[in-house]
Design a protein around this motif. Structure first.
Motif, PDB file in Angstrom:
ATOM      1  N   ALA A   1       0.825  -1.202   0.000  1.00 11.39           N
ATOM      2  CA  ALA A   1       0.000   0.000   0.000  1.00 11.39           C
ATOM      3  C   ALA A   1       0.862   1.256   0.000  1.00 11.39           C
ATOM      4  O   ALA A   1       0.559   2.245  -0.687  1.00 11.39           O
ATOM      5  N   ALA A   2       1.961   1.248   0.765  1.00  9.32           N
ATOM      6  CA  ALA A   2       2.860   2.401   0.761  1.00  9.32           C
ATOM      7  C   ALA A   2       3.487   2.611  -0.612  1.00  9.32           C
ATOM      8  O   ALA A   2       3.613   3.754  -1.091  1.00  9.32           O
ATOM      9  N   ALA A   3       3.883   1.531  -1.258  1.00  9.20           N
ATOM     10  CA  ALA A   3       4.471   1.648  -2.593  1.00  9.20           C
ATOM     11  C   ALA A   3       3.469   2.186  -3.610  1.00  9.20           C
ATOM     12  O   ALA A   3       3.810   3.023  -4.451  1.00  9.20           O
TER      13      ALA A   3
ATOM     14  N   GLY B   1       8.971   0.793  -0.602  1.00  2.83           N
ATOM     15  CA  GLY B   1       8.957  -0.588  -0.147  1.00  2.83           C
ATOM     16  C   GLY B   1      10.060  -0.867   0.852  1.00  2.83           C
ATOM     17  O   GLY B   1       9.846  -1.574   1.861  1.00  2.83           O
ATOM     18  N   ILE B   2      11.238  -0.305   0.596  1.00  2.60           N
ATOM     19  CA  ILE B   2      12.341  -0.489   1.549  1.00  2.60           C
ATOM     20  C   ILE B   2      12.024   0.178   2.877  1.00  2.60           C
ATOM     21  O   ILE B   2      12.211  -0.393   3.969  1.00  2.60           O
TER      22      ILE B   2
ATOM     23  N   ALA C   1      11.810  -3.946  -1.145  1.00 10.40           N
ATOM     24  CA  ALA C   1      12.081  -3.207  -2.383  1.00 10.40           C
ATOM     25  C   ALA C   1      11.468  -3.920  -3.573  1.00 10.40           C
ATOM     26  O   ALA C   1      10.860  -3.284  -4.458  1.00 10.40           O
ATOM     27  N   LEU C   2      11.617  -5.242  -3.626  1.00  8.04           N
ATOM     28  CA  LEU C   2      11.036  -5.998  -4.743  1.00  8.04           C
ATOM     29  C   LEU C   2       9.513  -5.955  -4.700  1.00  8.04           C
ATOM     30  O   LEU C   2       8.842  -5.768  -5.738  1.00  8.04           O
ATOM     31  N   LEU C   3       8.964  -6.104  -3.504  1.00  8.46           N
ATOM     32  CA  LEU C   3       7.511  -6.029  -3.372  1.00  8.46           C
ATOM     33  C   LEU C   3       6.995  -4.637  -3.737  1.00  8.46           C
ATOM     34  O   LEU C   3       5.971  -4.490  -4.425  1.00  8.46           O
ATOM     35  N   GLY C   4       7.706  -3.613  -3.286  1.00  6.88           N
ATOM     36  CA  GLY C   4       7.296  -2.257  -3.620  1.00  6.88           C
ATOM     37  C   GLY C   4       7.392  -1.972  -5.110  1.00  6.88           C
ATOM     38  O   GLY C   4       6.526  -1.305  -5.691  1.00  6.88           O
ATOM     39  N   LEU C   5       8.465  -2.495  -5.747  1.00 11.04           N
ATOM     40  CA  LEU C   5       8.601  -2.292  -7.190  1.00 11.04           C
ATOM     41  C   LEU C   5       7.481  -2.979  -7.958  1.00 11.04           C
ATOM     42  O   LEU C   5       6.913  -2.410  -8.900  1.00 11.04           O
ATOM     43  N   ALA C   6       7.127  -4.200  -7.557  1.00 17.97           N
ATOM     44  CA  ALA C   6       6.040  -4.908  -8.235  1.00 17.97           C
ATOM     45  C   ALA C   6       4.697  -4.228  -8.012  1.00 17.97           C
ATOM     46  O   ALA C   6       3.894  -4.057  -8.945  1.00 17.97           O
TER      47      ALA C   6
END
Length: 364
Positions: A268-270, A299-300, A313-318
């Motif tokens: 949600a933040a991303a 995400g980070i 970071a990966l979750l936020g990027l996706a």
């Protein structure tokens, strides 16, 4: 019988040596050079050298022909008829418009009756308009509600999820030009609401089975609804496609309720950061790049706060990439303000839900 008269015989017809007398000759016709029949040609000309105005090729009216009633009714022929013999090149090489003529007026008049997206294409502009900053702020607010309620009990998280599903169902039908579509919107929303109730009653690990089961049942309801539709075959197919897609999106939005709490907060933040960055007044490719980098950074940061770690970071990027896809879909073909306030707000979060669920289980 007189000696000067010729003798009459049966069947004899007297002949006149110099033809019939003048009073029995036909009256001479006045010479008319335009009375000769000429070969016919295509539309816009009656005879060769003579157009529909009653004028010849050089603008001279034939004898006895009245002037045209409305020369403006045939502008191209009137232009041809006003040429003079001293202008042979004017028919082959049209002169450019003189300075001061309003060349843009006909173009504006020709596109006045078009729809905004068609007018944009005709004028060489892009028919795609992004939702902008105000829908992005609403998306960020809804994402903040998801992030804050994720660590709380699941019924509390279900409140913003239900709100997300309602906006998704209404926005998708309006995005497809179907409004009001009360029955379709109601079915799509009830599909999402039923999925939420089933997820609350089962374990998180059973979320895929629950989602597929409820989606199949409510898709059948959508099909039955369209069987009662008396419209044409194309309209029924279009309504069926929109109903199935809206139902699927509402069910997908329930993925936030099935995902791990920390993954929901990170995703949600991303989405919030990526949506706000995409709304900045920057060139398109620059805005997309900044949005993806910001989503990874968010995400980070959220991962460090929630204990998810640097894998956030990966979750936020996706999640940010899914949010950008949702924004692009909501920007399709010059949408209205209502579309931006519904589909433009909900689609970034709805499309990010599967990524949050899958990556949250894989990375958590």
């Amino acid at each position: 019988m007189s000696d000067n008269q010729p003798q009459q015989y049966p069947g004899y017809q007297p002949q006149e040596p110099y033809g019939p007398p003048y009073d029995r000759q036909p009256a001479p016709q006045p010479y008319d050079p335009y009375a000769q029949q000429q070969p016919q040609y295509g539309h816009g000309q009656e005879q060769y050298g003579q157009d529909t105005y009653g004028q010849d090729a050089y603008g001279q009216a034939p004898y006895g022909t009245p002037p045209p009633a409305d020369p403006a009714a045939f502008p191209s022929q009137h232009h041809q008829a006003t040429l003079t013999p001293q202008e042979p090149d004017a028919r082959q090489h049209p002169q450019p418009a003189r300075p001061g003529t309003t060349a843009a007026a006909p173009a504006a008049a020709s596109t006045a009756h078009l729809a905004p997206n068609q007018r944009a294409r005709a004028e060489g502009r892009s028919p795609i308009i992004a939702p902008g900053m105000q829908p992005a702020v609403l998306t960020a607010v809804l994402a903040a509600l998801l992030a804050l309620t994720a660590p709380l009990p699941r019924p509390v998280l279900a409140v913003p999820v239900v709100l997300l599903q309602a906006v998704t169902a209404a926005g998708w039908f309006r995005l497809n030009g179907m409004w009001p579509a009360r029955q379709g919107i109601a079915l799509a929303f009830l599909a999402g609401f039923t999925t939420d109730a089933a997820l609350l009653a089962t374990d998180r690990a059973d979320a895929p089975v629950v989602a597929i089961g409820t989606l199949g049942v409510w898709c059948m309801f959508v099909l039955v609804l369209q069987l009662r539709n008396r419209s044409s075959a194309d309209e029924r197919m279009y309504a069926l496609t929109a109903g199935l897609t809206s139902t699927a999106l509402a069910v997908l939005a329930s993925g936030h309720l099935a995902a791990a709490p920390h993954a929901v907060s990170v995703g949600a933040a991303a989405v919030a950061v990526a949506t706000l960055a995409r709304a900045l007044p920057l060139p398109s490719f620059v805005s997309v790049a900044i949005a993806l980098v910001a989503a990874a950074g968010a995400g980070i940061g959220a991962g460090q706060l929630t204990g998810f770690g640097t894998s956030g970071a990966l979750l936020g990027l996706a999640a940010g990439g899914c949010a950008l896809i949702g924004l692009r879909v909501a920007s399709y073909d010059y949408p209205s303000r209502f579309v931006h306030m519904t589909a433009g707000v909900a689609l970034p979060l709805a499309l990010a839900a599967p990524a949050v669920y899958v990556l949250g289980r894989a990375l958590g």
